[in-house]
Design a protein around this motif. Structure first.
Motif, PDB file in Angstrom:
ATOM      1  N   HIS A  11    -100.461 -59.758  22.298  1.00 14.66           N
ATOM      2  CA  HIS A  11    -101.497 -59.404  23.280  1.00 14.66           C
ATOM      3  C   HIS A  11    -101.081 -59.822  24.693  1.00 14.66           C
ATOM      4  CE1 HIS A  11    -105.218 -59.413  20.373  1.00 14.66           C
ATOM      5  NE2 HIS A  11    -104.213 -58.695  19.911  1.00 14.66           N
ATOM      6  N   LEU A  35     -98.383 -55.441  15.778  1.00 15.93           N
ATOM      7  CA  LEU A  35     -97.110 -55.813  16.394  1.00 15.93           C
ATOM      8  C   LEU A  35     -96.537 -54.644  17.201  1.00 15.93           C
ATOM      9  CD1 LEU A  35     -95.786 -57.730  13.272  1.00 15.93           C
ATOM     10  CD2 LEU A  35     -96.350 -58.775  15.480  1.00 15.93           C
ATOM     11  N   ASP A  38     -94.103 -51.777  22.241  1.00 17.16           N
ATOM     12  CA  ASP A  38     -94.139 -51.478  23.681  1.00 17.16           C
ATOM     13  C   ASP A  38     -95.100 -52.401  24.430  1.00 17.16           C
ATOM     14  OD1 ASP A  38     -96.375 -50.457  22.501  1.00 17.16           O
ATOM     15  OD2 ASP A  38     -96.235 -48.468  23.403  1.00 17.16           O
ATOM     16  N   ARG A  39     -95.988 -53.052  23.717  1.00 12.75           N
ATOM     17  CA  ARG A  39     -96.876 -54.020  24.363  1.00 12.75           C
ATOM     18  C   ARG A  39     -96.592 -55.421  23.824  1.00 12.75           C
ATOM     19  NH1 ARG A  39     -99.142 -53.638  28.960  1.00 12.75           N
ATOM     20  NH2 ARG A  39    -101.110 -54.640  28.400  1.00 12.75           N
ATOM     21  N   HIS A  43     -89.790 -52.597  23.540  1.00 12.09           N
ATOM     22  CA  HIS A  43     -89.721 -51.188  23.912  1.00 12.09           C
ATOM     23  C   HIS A  43     -90.125 -51.068  25.379  1.00 12.09           C
ATOM     24  CE1 HIS A  43     -91.244 -46.783  23.033  1.00 12.09           C
ATOM     25  NE2 HIS A  43     -90.326 -46.827  23.977  1.00 12.09           N
ATOM     26  N   ARG A  48     -90.508 -48.379  28.368  1.00 10.02           N
ATOM     27  CA  ARG A  48     -90.601 -46.934  28.552  1.00 10.02           C
ATOM     28  C   ARG A  48     -90.228 -46.477  29.951  1.00 10.02           C
ATOM     29  NH1 ARG A  48     -94.069 -44.577  24.879  1.00 10.02           N
ATOM     30  NH2 ARG A  48     -94.931 -46.004  23.322  1.00 10.02           N
ATOM     31  N   ARG A  49     -90.392 -47.346  30.918  1.00 12.69           N
ATOM     32  CA  ARG A  49     -90.080 -46.989  32.300  1.00 12.69           C
ATOM     33  C   ARG A  49     -88.958 -47.882  32.795  1.00 12.69           C
ATOM     34  NH1 ARG A  49     -93.286 -48.768  35.549  1.00 12.69           N
ATOM     35  NH2 ARG A  49     -95.003 -49.647  34.321  1.00 12.69           N
ATOM     36  N   ALA A  99     -97.740 -49.821  14.207  1.00 14.84           N
ATOM     37  CA  ALA A  99     -97.132 -49.471  15.497  1.00 14.84           C
ATOM     38  C   ALA A  99     -95.684 -48.998  15.380  1.00 14.84           C
ATOM     39  CB  ALA A  99     -97.207 -50.656  16.454  1.00 14.84           C
ATOM     40  N   ARG A 139     -85.318 -49.467  23.604  1.00 14.13           N
ATOM     41  CA  ARG A 139     -86.193 -49.657  22.448  1.00 14.13           C
ATOM     42  C   ARG A 139     -85.419 -50.173  21.246  1.00 14.13           C
ATOM     43  NH1 ARG A 139     -89.562 -44.422  21.169  1.00 14.13           N
ATOM     44  NH2 ARG A 139     -90.304 -45.759  19.485  1.00 14.13           N
ATOM     45  N   ARG A 172    -105.545 -51.110  19.679  1.00 11.05           N
ATOM     46  CA  ARG A 172    -105.792 -51.868  20.920  1.00 11.05           C
ATOM     47  C   ARG A 172    -106.412 -50.946  21.977  1.00 11.05           C
ATOM     48  NH1 ARG A 172    -106.616 -56.900  21.420  1.00 11.05           N
ATOM     49  NH2 ARG A 172    -105.510 -57.211  23.383  1.00 11.05           N
ATOM     50  N   ALA A 184     -97.536 -44.907  18.799  1.00  9.01           N
ATOM     51  CA  ALA A 184     -98.470 -45.759  18.063  1.00  9.01           C
ATOM     52  C   ALA A 184     -99.142 -45.046  16.885  1.00  9.01           C
ATOM     53  CB  ALA A 184     -99.542 -46.294  19.013  1.00  9.01           C
TER      54      ALA A 184
END
Lengths: 694, 694
Positions: free
Chosen positions: A303, A315, A318-319, A376, A378-379, A539, A679, B319, B539
């Motif tokens: 989180h 889990l 990407d976050r 991960h 992404r940008r 995820a 990733r 989430r 996701a």
């Protein structure tokens, strides 16, 4: 558990009892390889970097401002800024224990001269509270971090005492600890700190001084936690583990660093007090967290909002938060559990976390760091300002410093004491837990001197050779950890007679009358392998990752055809990954989608794009306005199409792509070649949901 | 765009120009069905509920405390608490516009008597700033919400003016608006508010009063945004859209509610000033956000940490934040874009969001609410305290009130003005955008009176019958939106002569000389269908969802065999979902894993569990310690195994399970039958990654 009799002076953790006896920094040296390079950079670059930044952002200056009566006006940094000064001193003390001692002693003395005058006569020491114009002492235990800061002060004092002999800083720490016992002991403030850390520190101080009262106070803090002595925050009491008493909880939860520091302190208390029930409770929490709340890298914390572990199987790569400090704290906990139980599973998780979290945070030059360690990206990130503090959760490129900068000093102290994590001893012999070029010399019970040397190309290779330099006449046992990742490989152990035998994950031991010059070799095949996640981890469903030996690998955009980002890649798990040059891995037969290309419509459904535009209520043509924007700052991503991304199954898109061989690199090495996307978990080539009839 | 000539009095949004002319609450009535029930509950229960709670938690009391000089000591609630009082007044005003007007007028008058004395002579009105012992006015534009609160005050004033004629509250709002123009106009404070909202409110006030200066001020605020007039927060400037000027941004970003309120205000400014470039910029941002940053439900916002939209394709269901207020704001934006452009895609997204976000928040009794609307709930929630404010992000069960309680009053005002969203008119005729039992009466250009009645079982059924009650002699056009979800179905339109023709998503129109008694029928098949996500949404890879008409469905544990949670379910997309009883859907041939059962090892690999325990460095036997705990408060989940959840591909587990038919319910109806687990996106039966050779 057994009593630990023989003792080294320079021990980061010195339990009086336990299955295994730790070895000190005067007994184990790392002489080369992966960790030697990082420790060298830490000693020569990172320590100065941290010192300079803390001076520059005013965190050391806070102590001066306190003495000069202007702290209420001039204080800099967050409420816990003092603690990073202490963590740096701890790192310097351990480093001084082996190497450029004198120079570091001088730096520690300079810090001490700055800190000492800020301590109140009764031992209280904190620059954020208690002076005119500031909040009163202990008026905000939930968020004030006063006891947390003492914890790091005490750890620094203990490090100084053990590595260099008790000096001024150690005396300051002891006065602070006495104040804590007076203020929070029986009949005092019967509450706890919002951030655990004091617990493990007080136990270590008790071990270093032989003073029972520090241990009693630590036990008191552990027992008080979970009894709602803190106000409930919006995140819920689990955030600071005040929801359930430690011995009743069944899983690590809430803020990851808080949870792991508390667990480490609970193990320390359990070991010193012989409280097997408390130890069993922590083991149970560890087992549940490792099985359901831990990333492939060993990282913990999913989180961003509350830096917490999250629910079982939540889990998201990407976050992923996977805070560097949580990795450090996990290694601390695993070391304590290994010493107490002797079980290799704790060394396994420590290894995974050291190579894939702790080693990932610092850059090659040791002057920039990851605070969070996403799986991960992404940008493409933007280069953080060299002269400004960065947001902690940004994990595109490493940053020199953060407004909350707990991680750099935590990495520094961990690398400084790392040799102590390599090996242990017991009455029967020596146990090797982590592999690096190293030299070890210790005495077994009865004054039997043992000395040995380890030579290995670990982790890029899996061959570990142990040469005996000194050995008593009587037989003793050399134990080597066979890592968990070696499951299903043809791992072998070769004894001094050249006899080769198969070994499986756990412990491989050789007991004999060793002679100087004897060599024992552990052969661990490190071929890359596809790793599949538990299907309950939503995820990463439909993806696979590569692990090679202890190293997790990742795809990074700088290794892809120009213009491509990692989200364009789907790998074919039917083709085993192969070793590439320079420690890379090659995934053959992957599919790479062309840049900006949306999933192609099925050929027999030319109307699909239009349908889907209608289905989205969006105009399929309009998206060409959207600009790609590397830093993503408020701009749309590279995908220009603007279709509604949900379609009836019979109109589902089948991603198109060209076959290519993809180069993967060790995760710890990513983001050292400029802005990139990355990733770890790679989607597989087969469309995850097959439309019916196919 | 055309000028809007004919005008109703009771218009929530009254643009002077646009492709379509809105109809007022005096022109459209909802007479039965899905929305009538919810509007009835809103009028009879929710309004009182909100009023009572705001009295109880002291938010209305803040105005009294301000007048009595004790606000610095006694203020309750967050800095934006005033705004919820205003939003409730707005809701009451619209509700008074049709129904129990007098009683609500009295309540509004009582609120006004409380608020009026708190307004300063220069028009300033806020209970959190500016008085002795408080921070100075406008000293914290980033977080203070002062202009945000004015925005809601002004919207309440406009609602009163339009629904009941300008009253005292409207005058208070106008004085506040005059103060804002003086304080923030040219030469004044050249900054913006951290939370957009004032922009759309000022434009509506300009429309209601004809005063150009309110429009000019709104345009000024829109142009100032994105020029770094606010300090950078840790989340980055995108959090409050201060990163990039509105006309340069290519996607909605940052805090979802802020982003959508700002976009709505920008559309209002663009329409009134004829600024087509500004309108095009918002359309471009809408397209990018809908294609890449929107949940299947229409919900926006995937970050808990900063309540923000997140990067492209970052749409984690477990989430999901999908704040109720973001749903309300999205409907506001879509309505404005629909009026400006006439494009049905905006009504499509409004429909999706109304049925699956706005309708999901309130409970059936209208006294508890969701603040966040997750698409996947893994743990059963606990019943929120009936008498305490709940954490906003908890989305296990609806709560009566929140410490941040923006959502209940936002739902209340939306339901109160909902009839205005059903239909519009233009010179050629009438357009129906949303379907409900309703009566409509308006005048087309040239005083041609039109009246009609709509009868439908929407959304459970897809048959919509429009009966003409009054019609001019000359031909005119009745347009009906064919929803985007009807793509690929056999949608039909039946004209008054009984002629049936196929229609596709977009607009279906009938132009003729209608006669009283004429009936037009739209037939929209609403069979349930599997929906597949874009493969770039990591996701939800390997999952599918059910949509039936405009309704998104979900699996809820209360409909599963006893002891099972939704994460045990995998559905078979090869079997089409079927209608079940009472508006449910049945997914046949699903696989349901036994409670607590980990994925089974492949039968030919009896050693796997042990291997994997080694691979985890965990003890496969130890997990039996872990307790299941329904509320999950610091306790482990129901899965008792403690194995490392990542295994080499050739040792990958194949989940076992028993075939079962699974009942799915409309998402908006979930969590009304006690604590449960829930998910919208359901994993499919085939293992997502096939080990090679299978």
């Amino acid at each position: 558990m057994r009593e630990n009799t023989t003792r080294s002076a320079v021990l980061p953790v010195a339990p009086s009892r336990g299955r295994l006896r730790p070895l000190g920094l005067d007994e184990v040296r790392i002489t080369g390889g992966f960790w030697a390079r990082r420790r060298q950079v830490n000693a020569t670059a990172t320590l100065d970097h941290c010192r300079d930044w803390m001076e520059r952002v005013g965190w050391t200056g806070n102590f001066r401002a306190a003495v000069e009566g202007r702290i209420h006006r001039d204080r800099r940094g967050r409420e816990f800024a003092d603690s990073d000064v202490y963590k740096l001193i701890e790192a310097m003390a351990w480093e001084a224990g082996h190497g450029s001692g004198a120079a570091l002693d001088a730096q520690i003395a300079a810090f001490t001269d700055t800190i000492a005058p800020a301590q109140e006569p009764d031992g209280y020491l904190n620059t954020a509270f208690g002076r005119p114009g500031q909040q009163p002492r202990y008026s905000d235990l939930e968020w004030g971090h006063e006891l947390y800061c003492y914890g790091h002060l005490i750890q620094a004092g203990v490090a100084q005492t053990r590595a260099r002999g008790e000096g001024e800083l150690a005396k300051i720490a002891r006065r602070a600890a006495d104040h804590v016992c007076a203020a929070f002991g029986p009949g005092g403030i019967e509450r706890v700190c919002g951030h655990p850390e004091i617990e493990t520190a007080l136990v270590e101080l008790a071990r270093a001084t032989g003073e029972q009262r520090y241990l009693d106070q630590a036990a008191l803090f552990v027992d008080r936690r979970g009894r709602h002595t803190l106000a409930e925050p919006e995140f819920g009491r689990a955030y600071y583990q005040d929801d359930v008493p430690v011995r009743e909880a069944t899983v690590l939860r809430g803020h990851a660093v808080r949870a792991l520091y508390l667990a480490a302190g609970a193990v320390d208390v359990a070991v010193e007090t012989g409280d097997d029930a408390l130890l069993a409770a922590v083991v149970r929490q560890w087992e549940a967290a490792v099985a359901r709340r831990t990333y492939l890298t060993g990282g913990m914390g999913s989180h961003h909002r509350d830096e917490s572990l999250g629910d079982d199987f939540v889990l998201p790569p990407d976050r992923a938060y996977s805070e560097t400090c949580a990795g450090v704290a996990s290694v601390m906990l695993n070391w304590r559990l290994l010493l107490a139980t002797g079980e290799p599973r704790y060394a396994d998780l420590a290894e995974r976390t050291l190579f894939n979290v702790v080693a990932t945070s610092p850059s090659e030059d040791g002057k920039t760091f990851f605070y969070a360690n996403t799986l991960h990206r992404r940008r493409r990130g933007t280069t953080p300002a060299a002269d400004a503090q960065s947001p902690r959760a940004e994990s595109g490129l490493r940053a020199p410093w953060f407004a909350v900068s707990c991680c750099p000093t935590n990495v520094a102290r961990t690398l400084a004491l790392l040799p102590a994590y390599l090996a242990t001893a017991d009455d029967d012999g020596v146990q090797l837990h982590q592999y690096a070029d190293a030299e070890l010399a210790t005495s077994l019970a009865g004054g039997r001197d043992v000395a040995l040397r380890v030579r290995t190309d670990y982790p890029s290779g899996g061959s570990v050779t142990v040469r005996i330099d000194r050995s008593p006449e009587r037989p003793w046992t050399l134990s080597l950890r066979v890592p968990a990742w070696a499951t299903g490989t043809d791992a072998r152990l070769v004894d001094p007679d050249g006899v080769r035998r198969a070994v499986t994950p756990g412990t491989a031991a050789v007991t004999r009358r060793f002679r100087p010059g004897d060599e024992i070799r552990l052969e661990l095949p490190v071929a890359p392998r596809w790793i599949t996640p538990d299907p309950r981890i939503d995820a990463v469903r439909g993806t696979t990752a590569v692990q090679r030996g202890p190293l997790v690998y990742c795809a990074e955009s700088v290794d892809l055809p120009p213009g491509h980002e990692v989200d364009a890649v789907r790998v074919n798990p039917a083709v085993p990954p192969q070793d590439g040059p320079d420690g890379t891995v090659v995934a053959s037969g992957a599919l790479v989608t062309a840049p900006d290309a949306p999933p192609a419509a099925e050929s027999d459904r030319p109307g699909r794009a239009a349908d889907s535009a209608a289905a989205a209520g969006t105009d399929a043509a309009a998206g060409t306005d959207a600009d790609a924007d590397a830093d993503g700052d408020g701009q749309a991503g590279p995908d220009a199409d603007t279709r509604w991304p949900y379609a009836p199954l019979d109109e589902a898109a089948v991603p198109a792509g060209e076959r290519a061989d993809i180069v993967l690199v060790p995760y710890h090495s990513w983001a050292n070649r400029g802005p990139s996307t990355m990733r770890v978990w790679l989607p597989t080539t087969r469309p995850p949901t097959e439309p019916p009839g196919r």
